[in-house]
Write a protein that holds these residues in place. Structure first.
Motif, PDB file in Angstrom:
ATOM      1  N   VAL A 199       0.857  -0.949   0.209  1.00 50.56           N
ATOM      2  CA  VAL A 199       0.115  -0.103   0.075  1.00 50.56           C
ATOM      3  C   VAL A 199       0.871   0.937   0.189  1.00 50.56           C
ATOM      4  O   VAL A 199       0.746   2.258  -0.445  1.00 50.56           O
ATOM      5  N   LEU A 200       1.985   1.135   1.041  1.00 53.80           N
ATOM      6  CA  LEU A 200       2.934   2.498   0.679  1.00 53.80           C
ATOM      7  C   LEU A 200       3.405   2.161  -0.476  1.00 53.80           C
ATOM      8  O   LEU A 200       3.342   4.040  -1.012  1.00 53.80           O
ATOM      9  N   LEU A 201       3.954   1.634  -1.128  1.00 50.04           N
ATOM     10  CA  LEU A 201       4.285   1.598  -3.048  1.00 50.04           C
ATOM     11  C   LEU A 201       3.166   2.240  -3.327  1.00 50.04           C
ATOM     12  O   LEU A 201       3.416   3.154  -4.467  1.00 50.04           O
ATOM     13  N   LEU A 202       2.005   1.642  -3.533  1.00 53.31           N
ATOM     14  CA  LEU A 202       1.087   2.405  -4.220  1.00 53.31           C
ATOM     15  C   LEU A 202       1.300   3.791  -3.913  1.00 53.31           C
ATOM     16  O   LEU A 202       0.499   4.528  -4.962  1.00 53.31           O
ATOM     17  N   THR A 203       1.121   4.221  -2.844  1.00 59.23           N
ATOM     18  CA  THR A 203       0.535   5.343  -2.367  1.00 59.23           C
ATOM     19  C   THR A 203       2.072   6.236  -2.629  1.00 59.23           C
ATOM     20  O   THR A 203       1.590   7.659  -3.196  1.00 59.23           O
ATOM     21  N   PRO A 254      15.597   4.444  -1.720  1.00 60.35           N
ATOM     22  CA  PRO A 254      16.303   5.369  -2.937  1.00 60.35           C
ATOM     23  C   PRO A 254      16.643   4.075  -4.620  1.00 60.35           C
ATOM     24  O   PRO A 254      16.066   4.754  -5.027  1.00 60.35           O
ATOM     25  N   HIS A 255      16.378   3.021  -4.321  1.00 58.73           N
ATOM     26  CA  HIS A 255      16.447   2.154  -5.677  1.00 58.73           C
ATOM     27  C   HIS A 255      15.120   1.903  -5.874  1.00 58.73           C
ATOM     28  O   HIS A 255      15.197   0.771  -6.155  1.00 58.73           O
ATOM     29  N   LEU A 256      14.024   1.888  -5.173  1.00 61.47           N
ATOM     30  CA  LEU A 256      12.245   1.842  -5.316  1.00 61.47           C
ATOM     31  C   LEU A 256      12.478   1.377  -6.785  1.00 61.47           C
ATOM     32  O   LEU A 256      11.525   2.848  -6.553  1.00 61.47           O
ATOM     33  N   ALA A 262       5.690  -3.271  -7.256  1.00 63.01           N
ATOM     34  CA  ALA A 262       4.932  -2.521  -5.503  1.00 63.01           C
ATOM     35  C   ALA A 262       4.711  -3.995  -4.906  1.00 63.01           C
ATOM     36  O   ALA A 262       4.886  -4.721  -4.166  1.00 63.01           O
ATOM     37  N   ALA A 263       4.079  -5.138  -6.232  1.00 61.64           N
ATOM     38  CA  ALA A 263       3.997  -6.264  -5.138  1.00 61.64           C
ATOM     39  C   ALA A 263       4.779  -6.803  -5.335  1.00 61.64           C
ATOM     40  O   ALA A 263       5.281  -8.101  -4.212  1.00 61.64           O
ATOM     41  N   ALA A 264       5.978  -7.579  -5.717  1.00 60.81           N
ATOM     42  CA  ALA A 264       7.516  -7.493  -6.214  1.00 60.81           C
ATOM     43  C   ALA A 264       7.628  -7.539  -4.563  1.00 60.81           C
ATOM     44  O   ALA A 264       8.404  -9.019  -3.778  1.00 60.81           O
ATOM     45  N   THR A 265       7.770  -5.907  -4.519  1.00 61.26           N
ATOM     46  CA  THR A 265       8.904  -5.899  -3.018  1.00 61.26           C
ATOM     47  C   THR A 265       7.906  -5.935  -1.805  1.00 61.26           C
ATOM     48  O   THR A 265       9.034  -6.978  -0.887  1.00 61.26           O
ATOM     49  N   ALA A 266       6.665  -5.921  -2.027  1.00 59.42           N
ATOM     50  CA  ALA A 266       5.753  -6.162  -1.008  1.00 59.42           C
ATOM     51  C   ALA A 266       6.165  -8.378  -0.650  1.00 59.42           C
ATOM     52  O   ALA A 266       6.466  -7.872   1.013  1.00 59.42           O
ATOM     53  N   PHE A 267       5.929  -8.737  -1.534  1.00 70.38           N
ATOM     54  CA  PHE A 267       6.420  -9.924  -1.019  1.00 70.38           C
ATOM     55  C   PHE A 267       7.864 -10.657  -0.698  1.00 70.38           C
ATOM     56  O   PHE A 267       8.267 -11.445   0.075  1.00 70.38           O
ATOM     57  N   LEU A 287       8.452   5.957 -11.100  1.00 69.42           N
ATOM     58  CA  LEU A 287       8.793   5.911 -11.724  1.00 69.42           C
ATOM     59  C   LEU A 287       9.818   6.692 -12.097  1.00 69.42           C
ATOM     60  O   LEU A 287      10.413   7.211 -13.372  1.00 69.42           O
ATOM     61  N   ASN A 288      10.615   6.750 -11.521  1.00 66.57           N
ATOM     62  CA  ASN A 288      11.680   8.049 -12.219  1.00 66.57           C
ATOM     63  C   ASN A 288      12.770   7.810 -12.138  1.00 66.57           C
ATOM     64  O   ASN A 288      14.084   8.238 -12.422  1.00 66.57           O
ATOM     65  N   ASP A 289      13.344   6.605 -12.745  1.00 66.36           N
ATOM     66  CA  ASP A 289      14.157   6.257 -13.679  1.00 66.36           C
ATOM     67  C   ASP A 289      13.240   6.390 -15.005  1.00 66.36           C
ATOM     68  O   ASP A 289      12.615   5.621 -15.372  1.00 66.36           O
ATOM     69  N   PRO A 290      14.337   7.149 -15.841  1.00 72.76           N
ATOM     70  CA  PRO A 290      14.437   6.902 -17.208  1.00 72.76           C
ATOM     71  C   PRO A 290      14.626   5.430 -17.821  1.00 72.76           C
ATOM     72  O   PRO A 290      13.635   5.189 -18.927  1.00 72.76           O
ATOM     73  N   ASP A 291      15.476   4.152 -17.369  1.00 67.16           N
ATOM     74  CA  ASP A 291      15.399   2.573 -18.076  1.00 67.16           C
ATOM     75  C   ASP A 291      14.221   2.286 -17.761  1.00 67.16           C
ATOM     76  O   ASP A 291      13.284   1.110 -18.156  1.00 67.16           O
TER      77      ASP A 291
END
Length: 486
Positions: free
Chosen positions: A29-33, A139-141, A103-108, A39-43
């Protein structure tokens, strides 16, 4: 004191049993918020473009199809599976779907880590370690392949660490994780490196006379692990990608995430480092192998900022059992059997419900990549799709690939190589003005697309053959005068 992990005789209470998934739901939920932050990375643009290319052609590329400066040069999409997954998410739900997937991958991954820690530690220290891990990851999320790899990394590491804690044989069941890892991300060589501490600890825990037996027990597992990492469309080539990237040498200092940690400003990394030093000063001791692992992870994190991820995800796993042996682990009282089952189900259903509602709300949002990486207005106004070769800013490379415009440079450092990247940065900073003028003629650029703070813009404004045709807060476009009159 026994070598076995100290555990309480009481079974964990319902909240503790559900805690990993509640923590995972909270992180999700935090990451979705914070959706746009991912999406801050051009890649993120280029990864989706590569995934779309793979799906359209039904094959993985063996040479570069996206740039004009390196077109046709040997290149592999070593993160091809992640890119296909991201492209599919984008096709189904746009950028909101990409954010939800990352977000789901990180949360898992965080849930798996929490679950492992709670087997060794009581909730308070376990949650403190999880909070520290999330803070280091922050910083790398970003919606890039490494986030899809996090749960695989945690699952592989926990399989090895659990075996180390229990003096168990190699976890052959975990080998398929390496196949998945090898196709998701180029860091799979790390998975093989984690076998080393398990072998070393097994050797040190046994008598010297047993060392040959220990080595023979781990040798087939290691060989099969290497073979599993080679089960990619490119064979073993992805294993060499980290060496190729590190081979960029001094050019890496131009890429923020590959720079060493910056202690010029007090930040999360320094805070946690000082907290660790303080803990050691209070009498925390570690077995030699765990200490070596921690030092190795600390070295990687200090050498390159992006490697703080490894410290965040792996260090708690290797520290859990030694800390439990030293300080003991306590669990709360358990409830009655039937009541416990009902309560546990209720907690899990609540977490699932929260995630479903959060996903629905997230998919309804208009989420887009960071404006500073999205020169859409400049590209459209200056009609760069027909302007000929474009000298682009490094951070605009991902968007140009996404928009179908050949790039001069982008985030694929392994394709361009150290000398190319170093020359690009040197020339655009006007550190070598004659070579910048040579660069303009060498590649016959029809236009430039640069960030407003690029030193070369001031020179282009004064060159008689070039004319500024567009500028905004994101990008500045120059075109050759002859080209602008056509």
């Amino acid at each position: 004191m026994s070598d076995q992990v100290i555990r309480s005789g009481a079974r964990p209470f319902p909240v503790q049993a559900a805690l990993p998934w509640l923590v995972g739901a909270g992180v999700y939920v935090l990451l979705l918020t914070l959706g746009p932050r991912l999406l801050n990375d051009p890649d993120s643009y280029s990864h989706i473009a590569v995934g779309r290319w793979i799906m359209a052609h039904g094959a993985v590329p063996a040479s570069d199809p996206f740039s004009f400066s390196m077109y046709g040069a040997p290149w592999i999409a070593f993160e091809w599976l992640s890119e296909v997954i991201y492209a599919a998410a984008y096709a189904l739900s746009g950028w909101a779907g990409v954010v939800a997937l990352a977000a789901a991958a990180t949360a898992f991954a965080v849930a798996l880590m929490t679950r492992f820690l709670l087997r060794e530690l009581s909730p308070t220290p376990a949650l403190l370690m999880v909070m520290a891990a999330v803070a280091l990851l922050a910083p790398h999320l970003l919606a890039r392949p490494h986030m899809l790899t996090l749960p695989v990394m945690v699952a592989w590491a926990t399989a090895l660490v659990r075996g180390m804690d229990r003096h168990a044989p190699p976890p052959y069941w975990a080998l398929p994780l390496l196949v998945l890892w090898a196709n998701l991300h180029g860091s799979v060589v790390l998975a093989l490196g984690l076998i080393g501490p398990a072998v070393l600890e097994a050797l040190l825990d046994g008598k010297r006379s047993e060392w040959p037996r220990v080595l023979l027990r781990w040798l087939p597992f290691t060989v099969l692990g290497v073979a599993a990492c080679c089960l990619t469309p490119y064979g073993p080539e992805p294993l060499l990608i980290p060496l190729t990237t590190l081979g960029l040498g001094d050019a890496l200092r131009w890429i923020t995430e590959w720079r060493p940690q910056d202690f010029g400003h007090f930040g999360t990394f320094e805070l946690l480092l000082l907290a660790g030093i303080f803990a050691l000063s209070r009498g925390v001791t570690l077995p030699v192998v765990r200490a070596l692992v921690l030092l190795g992870l600390m070295h990687f994190a200090l050498a390159q900022m992006r490697n703080a991820d490894l410290l965040a995800v792996l260090a708690p796993l290797y520290l859990a059992a030694p800390l439990a042996r030293q300080f003991g682990a306590r669990a709360g009282d358990d409830a009655a059997g039937p009541a416990r089952g009902v309560n546990l189900t209720a907690f899990n259903l609540t977490a699932l419900g929260v995630m479903i509602v959060a996903t629905g709300l997230a998919l309804a949002r208009d989420v887009r990549p960071a404006p500073q990486n999205t020169p859409a207005a400049a590209v459209a106004h200056a009609d760069l799709a027909t302007a000929g070769p474009v000298l682009n800013d490094y951070s605009f490379g991902g968007y140009l690939i996404f928009a179908g415009i050949p790039t001069f440079i982008d985030g694929r450092g392994e394709l361009y190589g150290g000398p190319f990247i170093a020359r690009y940065n040197r020339d655009l900073s006007l550190a070598d003005l004659p070579d910048f003028l040579k660069l303009l003629e060498q590649y016959k650029f029809g236009a430039t697309l640069l960030a407003p703070d690029t030193p070369a813009i001031a020179l282009l404004d004064r060159l008689p053959d070039w004319q500024r045709v567009y500028s905004d807060d994101v990008a500045v476009v120059h075109k050759r005068r002859a080209a602008s009159k056509q």
